[in-house]
Design a protein around this motif. Structure first.
Motif, PDB file in Angstrom:
ATOM      1  N   GLN A  12       0.820  -1.556  -0.216  1.00  0.00           N
ATOM      2  CA  GLN A  12       0.367   0.146  -0.167  1.00  0.00           C
ATOM      3  C   GLN A  12       0.696   1.030  -0.349  1.00  0.00           C
ATOM      4  OE1 GLN A  12      -2.901  -0.187   3.280  1.00  0.00           O
ATOM      5  NE2 GLN A  12      -3.942   1.693   1.990  1.00  0.00           N
ATOM      6  N   GLY A  13       0.940   2.300  -0.795  1.00  0.00           N
ATOM      7  CA  GLY A  13       1.531   3.783  -1.138  1.00  0.00           C
ATOM      8  C   GLY A  13       2.647   3.067  -2.027  1.00  0.00           C
ATOM      9  N   ILE A  15       4.532   2.758  -5.331  1.00  0.00           N
ATOM     10  CA  ILE A  15       4.523   3.084  -6.707  1.00  0.00           C
ATOM     11  C   ILE A  15       3.599   2.101  -7.468  1.00  0.00           C
ATOM     12  CG2 ILE A  15       6.584   2.393  -7.995  1.00  0.00           C
ATOM     13  CD1 ILE A  15       6.776   4.740  -8.840  1.00  0.00           C
ATOM     14  N   LEU A  16       3.627   0.726  -7.556  1.00  0.00           N
ATOM     15  CA  LEU A  16       2.998  -0.377  -8.260  1.00  0.00           C
ATOM     16  C   LEU A  16       1.616  -0.160  -7.472  1.00  0.00           C
ATOM     17  CD1 LEU A  16       4.861  -3.514  -7.498  1.00  0.00           C
ATOM     18  CD2 LEU A  16       4.488  -1.962  -9.722  1.00  0.00           C
ATOM     19  N   ASP A  17       0.926   0.616  -6.746  1.00  0.00           N
ATOM     20  CA  ASP A  17       0.063   0.672  -6.096  1.00  0.00           C
ATOM     21  C   ASP A  17      -1.089   1.782  -6.707  1.00  0.00           C
ATOM     22  OD1 ASP A  17      -2.828   0.384  -4.133  1.00  0.00           O
ATOM     23  OD2 ASP A  17      -1.456   1.545  -2.433  1.00  0.00           O
ATOM     24  N   VAL A  18      -1.707   1.261  -7.546  1.00  0.00           N
ATOM     25  CA  VAL A  18      -1.604   2.444  -8.674  1.00  0.00           C
ATOM     26  C   VAL A  18      -3.343   3.192  -8.358  1.00  0.00           C
ATOM     27  CG1 VAL A  18      -2.861   3.179 -11.134  1.00  0.00           C
ATOM     28  CG2 VAL A  18      -0.732   1.882 -10.894  1.00  0.00           C
ATOM     29  N   ASP A  19      -3.149   4.439  -8.544  1.00  0.00           N
ATOM     30  CA  ASP A  19      -4.414   5.413  -7.771  1.00  0.00           C
ATOM     31  C   ASP A  19      -5.622   4.896  -9.220  1.00  0.00           C
ATOM     32  OD1 ASP A  19      -6.594   7.554  -7.463  1.00  0.00           O
ATOM     33  OD2 ASP A  19      -4.910   9.210  -6.955  1.00  0.00           O
ATOM     34  N   ARG A  20      -6.660   4.373  -9.062  1.00  0.00           N
ATOM     35  CA  ARG A  20      -7.534   4.070 -10.311  1.00  0.00           C
ATOM     36  C   ARG A  20      -8.354   4.665  -9.593  1.00  0.00           C
ATOM     37  NH1 ARG A  20      -8.808  -2.544 -11.010  1.00  0.00           N
ATOM     38  NH2 ARG A  20      -6.452  -2.838 -10.548  1.00  0.00           N
ATOM     39  N   ASP A  21      -9.020   5.508  -8.860  1.00  0.00           N
ATOM     40  CA  ASP A  21      -9.326   6.864  -9.025  1.00  0.00           C
ATOM     41  C   ASP A  21      -8.887   8.030 -10.342  1.00  0.00           C
ATOM     42  OD1 ASP A  21     -11.638   5.768  -7.798  1.00  0.00           O
ATOM     43  OD2 ASP A  21     -10.645   6.792  -5.224  1.00  0.00           O
ATOM     44  N   PHE A  22      -7.706   8.200  -9.978  1.00  0.00           N
ATOM     45  CA  PHE A  22      -7.100   9.879 -10.561  1.00  0.00           C
ATOM     46  C   PHE A  22      -7.370   9.008 -11.835  1.00  0.00           C
ATOM     47  CE2 PHE A  22      -3.040  10.578 -12.570  1.00  0.00           C
ATOM     48  CZ  PHE A  22      -3.334  12.501 -12.541  1.00  0.00           C
ATOM     49  N   TYR A  23      -7.159   8.135 -11.821  1.00  0.00           N
ATOM     50  CA  TYR A  23      -6.410   7.490 -14.051  1.00  0.00           C
ATOM     51  C   TYR A  23      -7.414   6.799 -14.510  1.00  0.00           C
ATOM     52  CZ  TYR A  23      -1.409   7.365 -13.075  1.00  0.00           C
ATOM     53  OH  TYR A  23      -0.023   7.903 -12.728  1.00  0.00           O
ATOM     54  N   GLY A  24      -8.924   6.784 -13.927  1.00  0.00           N
ATOM     55  CA  GLY A  24     -10.282   6.401 -14.323  1.00  0.00           C
ATOM     56  C   GLY A  24     -10.957   7.941 -14.323  1.00  0.00           C
ATOM     57  N   ARG A  25     -10.759   9.145 -14.107  1.00  0.00           N
ATOM     58  CA  ARG A  25     -10.920  10.264 -14.336  1.00  0.00           C
ATOM     59  C   ARG A  25     -10.372  10.821 -15.697  1.00  0.00           C
ATOM     60  NH1 ARG A  25      -9.836  11.147  -8.503  1.00  0.00           N
ATOM     61  NH2 ARG A  25      -8.336  12.036  -9.025  1.00  0.00           N
ATOM     62  N   LEU A  26      -9.119  10.188 -16.259  1.00  0.00           N
ATOM     63  CA  LEU A  26      -8.643  10.830 -17.139  1.00  0.00           C
ATOM     64  C   LEU A  26      -9.408  10.764 -18.591  1.00  0.00           C
ATOM     65  CD1 LEU A  26      -4.814  10.029 -15.966  1.00  0.00           C
ATOM     66  CD2 LEU A  26      -6.721  12.207 -15.962  1.00  0.00           C
ATOM     67  N   THR A  27     -10.797   9.136 -18.122  1.00  0.00           N
ATOM     68  CA  THR A  27     -11.394   9.212 -19.460  1.00  0.00           C
ATOM     69  C   THR A  27     -12.384   9.731 -19.514  1.00  0.00           C
ATOM     70  OG1 THR A  27     -12.571   7.037 -18.212  1.00  0.00           O
ATOM     71  CG2 THR A  27      -9.907   6.543 -19.326  1.00  0.00           C
ATOM     72  N   THR A  28     -12.614  11.047 -18.812  1.00  0.00           N
ATOM     73  CA  THR A  28     -14.468  11.613 -18.483  1.00  0.00           C
ATOM     74  C   THR A  28     -13.797  12.054 -20.021  1.00  0.00           C
ATOM     75  OG1 THR A  28     -13.138  12.219 -16.446  1.00  0.00           O
ATOM     76  CG2 THR A  28     -14.881  13.332 -17.215  1.00  0.00           C
ATOM     77  N   PRO A  29     -15.479  12.030 -20.492  1.00  0.00           N
ATOM     78  CA  PRO A  29     -15.497  12.637 -21.939  1.00  0.00           C
ATOM     79  C   PRO A  29     -16.364  14.043 -22.187  1.00  0.00           C
ATOM     80  CG  PRO A  29     -16.930  10.521 -21.588  1.00  0.00           C
ATOM     81  CD  PRO A  29     -16.239  11.248 -20.335  1.00  0.00           C
TER      82      PRO A  29
END
Length: 289
Positions: A12-13, A15-29
């Motif tokens: 936990q914490g 660099i392999l523990d990816v922030d999925r909320d952050f990267y998921g937002r990058l696909t916002t239409p």
């Protein structure tokens, strides 16, 4: 069969523990603007730049097609994509939230996958999966060994031609991410390739963690539905399709708090004695192509 845990696991914490909320937002239409659009023609290669904090989309414009992708730090080509370490840290076939790692002594994510329409494919009955790190690019050297013939449009050669205008050479071309390619290992532990399952309009999106130079070969094998070597081999030209390249600038608010990842923090001298060396400064030197 008991599931054996991965050798490299995230804490936990880390660099392999990816922030999925952050990267998921990058696909916002609607929260992005296209700033570059290109097409990689069949049996050719193309190189282009992607600034840090931008999104790269690779798409099958007209039908199934595999491509071979190389990545470098734009300002220091000694830092480049490391397929084998990515295979260890992530998986042998990558998809959403997996990261593409750079070589030593840098060892940091060059890009993070944020969207993948082929994630639906999963694992087929033969163990085949998509976006392959098991194999590497086709090349004229192996082709000559197997067929006795010269062919100048293998993925290796396509990549060599593509990066030449950026001052790079054949020695800079490296093991690839086989985009849209379906592969696995058979019962004899041998590498196999299957017909590409992509349909027109499928895509893979990557978020550039640093300034990137990217190069892609539109594989001369097309969708790999035709044998390239062996007794059933024939020219797969009719199975070849172009690959689309798009680069998007994101809304600044989406990147709040993000910054390019730092180099690996190891500061030792590999056990060598002598004058103190500032290893961080060594890694930060820019070797412009």
């Amino acid at each position: 069969m008991a599931k054996v845990p991965a050798a490299y696991r995230a804490t936990q914490g880390s660099i392999l523990d990816v922030d999925r909320d952050f990267y998921g937002r990058l696909t916002t239409p609607g929260a992005r603007e296209r700033v570059d659009r290109r097409v990689v023609p069949i049996r050719q290669g193309l190189a282009w730049e992607v600034p840090a904090g931008h999104v790269l989309r690779l798409s099958t414009l007209e039908g199934p097609q595999v491509g071979d992708l190389n990545l470098w730090h734009r300002h220091n080509p000694r830092e480049r994509f490391w397929a084998s370490r990515t295979r260890q840290l992530q998986r042998a076939h990558v998809s959403t939230f997996d990261r593409l790692w750079s070589t030593l002594p840098f060892l940091r994510p060059l890009a993070t996958i944020i969207d993948d329409t082929l994630a639906r494919y999963g694992t087929d009955a033969d163990g085949g999966r998509v976006h392959d790190l098991l194999g590497t690019r086709c090349d004229p050297y192996v082709n000559k060994l197997l067929t006795g013939q010269d062919f100048d449009h293998h993925c290796h050669s396509n990549l060599v031609r593509a990066v030449a205008p950026f001052g790079l050479t054949e020695f800079d071309v490296h093991d690839v991410l086989n985009v849209f390619q379906c592969t696995g290992l058979n019962d004899d532990d041998q590498y196999f390739m299957k017909a590409c399952p992509a349909r027109q309009g499928d895509y893979l999106e990557l978020f550039a963690e640093v300034d990137l130079l990217c190069a892609l070969s539109c594989c001369p094998g097309g969708d790999l539905s035709v044998d390239l070597w062996g007794p059933e081999a024939r020219d797969p030209l009719e199975t070849c399709h172009p690959i689309g390249v798009e680069v998007f600038r994101l809304e600044p608010s989406l990147l709040a708090g993000w910054e390019p990842p730092a180099y690996a923090p190891y500061q030792g001298g590999h056990g060598m004695r002598g004058p103190a060396i500032d290893w961080t400064a060594q890694k930060q030197r820019r070797l412009k192509p």
